[in-house]
Enzyme design. Sequence first.
Site, PDB file in Angstrom:
ATOM      1  N   LYS A 120       4.401  -3.501   3.090  1.00 12.94           N
ATOM      2  CA  LYS A 120       5.754  -3.144   3.510  1.00 12.94           C
ATOM      3  C   LYS A 120       5.772  -2.466   4.881  1.00 12.94           C
ATOM      4  O   LYS A 120       6.712  -2.643   5.659  1.00 12.94           O
ATOM      5  CB  LYS A 120       6.418  -2.240   2.470  1.00 12.94           C
ATOM      6  CG  LYS A 120       6.821  -2.942   1.173  1.00 12.94           C
ATOM      7  CD  LYS A 120       7.493  -1.962   0.219  1.00 12.94           C
ATOM      8  CE  LYS A 120       8.120  -2.666  -0.990  1.00 12.94           C
ATOM      9  NZ  LYS A 120       7.109  -3.084  -1.982  1.00 12.94           N
TER      10      LYS A 120
ATOM     11  N   ARG B 227      -1.011  -5.172  -1.747  1.00  9.45           N
ATOM     12  CA  ARG B 227       0.265  -4.949  -2.421  1.00  9.45           C
ATOM     13  C   ARG B 227       1.306  -4.332  -1.475  1.00  9.45           C
ATOM     14  O   ARG B 227       1.517  -4.823  -0.385  1.00  9.45           O
ATOM     15  CB  ARG B 227       0.050  -4.117  -3.684  1.00  9.45           C
ATOM     16  CG  ARG B 227      -0.716  -4.860  -4.776  1.00  9.45           C
ATOM     17  CD  ARG B 227      -0.778  -4.076  -6.065  1.00  9.45           C
ATOM     18  NE  ARG B 227      -1.273  -4.895  -7.170  1.00  9.45           N
ATOM     19  CZ  ARG B 227      -1.483  -4.433  -8.393  1.00  9.45           C
ATOM     20  NH1 ARG B 227      -1.245  -3.157  -8.677  1.00  9.45           N
ATOM     21  NH2 ARG B 227      -1.921  -5.222  -9.349  1.00  9.45           N
ATOM     22  N   SER B 228       1.928  -3.225  -1.888  1.00 12.25           N
ATOM     23  CA  SER B 228       3.052  -2.693  -1.110  1.00 12.25           C
ATOM     24  C   SER B 228       2.665  -2.040   0.198  1.00 12.25           C
ATOM     25  O   SER B 228       3.545  -1.694   0.992  1.00 12.25           O
ATOM     26  CB  SER B 228       3.857  -1.702  -1.957  1.00 12.25           C
ATOM     27  OG  SER B 228       4.637  -2.372  -2.913  1.00 12.25           O
ATOM     28  N   ALA B 229       1.385  -1.883   0.458  1.00 13.17           N
ATOM     29  CA  ALA B 229       0.994  -1.434   1.796  1.00 13.17           C
ATOM     30  C   ALA B 229       1.457  -2.444   2.844  1.00 13.17           C
ATOM     31  O   ALA B 229       1.583  -2.107   4.023  1.00 13.17           O
ATOM     32  CB  ALA B 229      -0.517  -1.232   1.875  1.00 13.17           C
TER      33      ALA B 229
END
Length: 408
Positions: free
Chosen positions: A82, A78-80
Site C-alpha cells: 500500500k 501483503r499490505s506493505a
Amino acid sequence: MVDLNADVNGVVAEGFEPVRDAFARNFATGGERGAAVTVYRDGQRVVDLWAGVRDFDGDTDAESGPAPWEHGTAQIVRSATKGVAAAALLMLAERGELDLDAPVGEYWPEFKAAGKERTLVRHLLSHRAGVPVLDRPLTPAQAADPALGAAAVAAQAPAWEPGTDHGYHAQTYSWLTGELVRRVSGRPIGDWVATEIAGPAGLDLWIGLPDAEARAGRAGRVGRARTPETAGPGLRTRPKRSVADAYADPGSLTSRAFAAITPLPDENDPAYRAAALPASNGIATADGLARFYASLIGRVDGGTRLFTPATAELARREQSAGPDRVLVIGTRFGLGYMLHGTASPLLTPGSFGHPGRGGALGFADPGSGIAFGYVTNGFRKSVTADARAQALVRAVRAVPGVAEAVEL
C-alpha cells in the site's frame, strides 16, 4: 542464554550489531523460517542480513535439502504494498497531474455512483472513502481483473459518509488506487511503478511479478507461521475481546473488508502473483522495500529521490486518527501511510510507512535518516505489528546516534 550463532548472512555497519543479534534471536526463539532485513541511514546501506530457507513449506529435492534464502530472495509483502501505491498517487500529484483535494469522480466519473460524488482523492488515500467492503465479494480470478475490481468498487455504496470517518480499506485499496493511477496516467499501476519508481530507484520490487522474475525463482513460497506465546514489549499475542469478536462476526465491517476477495487467494499461485493488486500482493526484497523508503526521504547512493521534501512531509501529515471502523483499534494514517502509534509502532513519532499483515514492514524516518525493510516467508495472525519486525525496530532504536533522534 540464547544462541545467537545462527547461520545469518550479510553485513552490518559498526554500531548496528544489535540488529544482527535481534535478527538471529528471531530464528533462535521466534520461530522464524526465512527472512531478511535491510536498513539505510542517510542513503547508505548499514544493515543487509538474510537467513533461513527461501520457501516456508520447505519445497526441496531429497539430495540438496531446502533451498536457502539467498541475497536477493523476494517475498510477497501483503499490505506493505500500500505504501508503494500511495507513492504513485503522491508523485502524480507532485507533477501536477492529480489534485488531492479534487473529487475522485473528476478523474473517474463512474465512482460518483451511490453517494460517493463528494469523495476526495485524499479521502481515498487516508482510508476515509467509506468503501472498505463489497456487497458482492470478488473471487480471486475476478479480483485479478482490474476492470472488474474498479467497476465493483465504483458501484459500491459507502458504509459511512466519505470523509467523515476512517476504516482500513484492506482489499478495496487495490482497485481504488490502481484505477485512479490508470485514469490519470493512462497506464496500469504495475507498469507505472516499474517505470517511475522501481526502475529509477533501482528497486527489486514489483506489483505484478514479471514472468522473467517468476521463472528465475526470485520469489519464495509463503505460509502461515506459529504465533509465539510472548510477542515482545507493548505487543499483544491475543487480541482484545472486541477485536476478536469483530473478526469472528461474518457480518462485521472487519470480516467483510478482508473478505472482499472470497475465497482467500492462494498467495503462492503464479497467476495471483502476476496480478497487480496494490493493496496486497506486491513482491519485494528487504533491500527493495528499505531502498524504496530511503528514496522517499533522500538520495540513495547518489541516485534518484522519489519525493521532494515537501511531498515527504505531506505524506506523513496526519489525516485519520482514532478508532478504526474496520480494525476496531486506534490507528493513524497520513496520505497512504500508517503513522507511528500503539497499534503500529515505528521508529519515532515522525516515521511513516506500512506493515504487511502478519509479517513485512517498511518505513522511513526523516528525522534520523533511517529507512527500514523487513520481509519474511512466514505470516502470523497479527495485522498491524509483527513481533519479529518490532524486535528489529527496537534494535535499530538502540543503535548509538539513532536514539538521540528518537522522541518517544
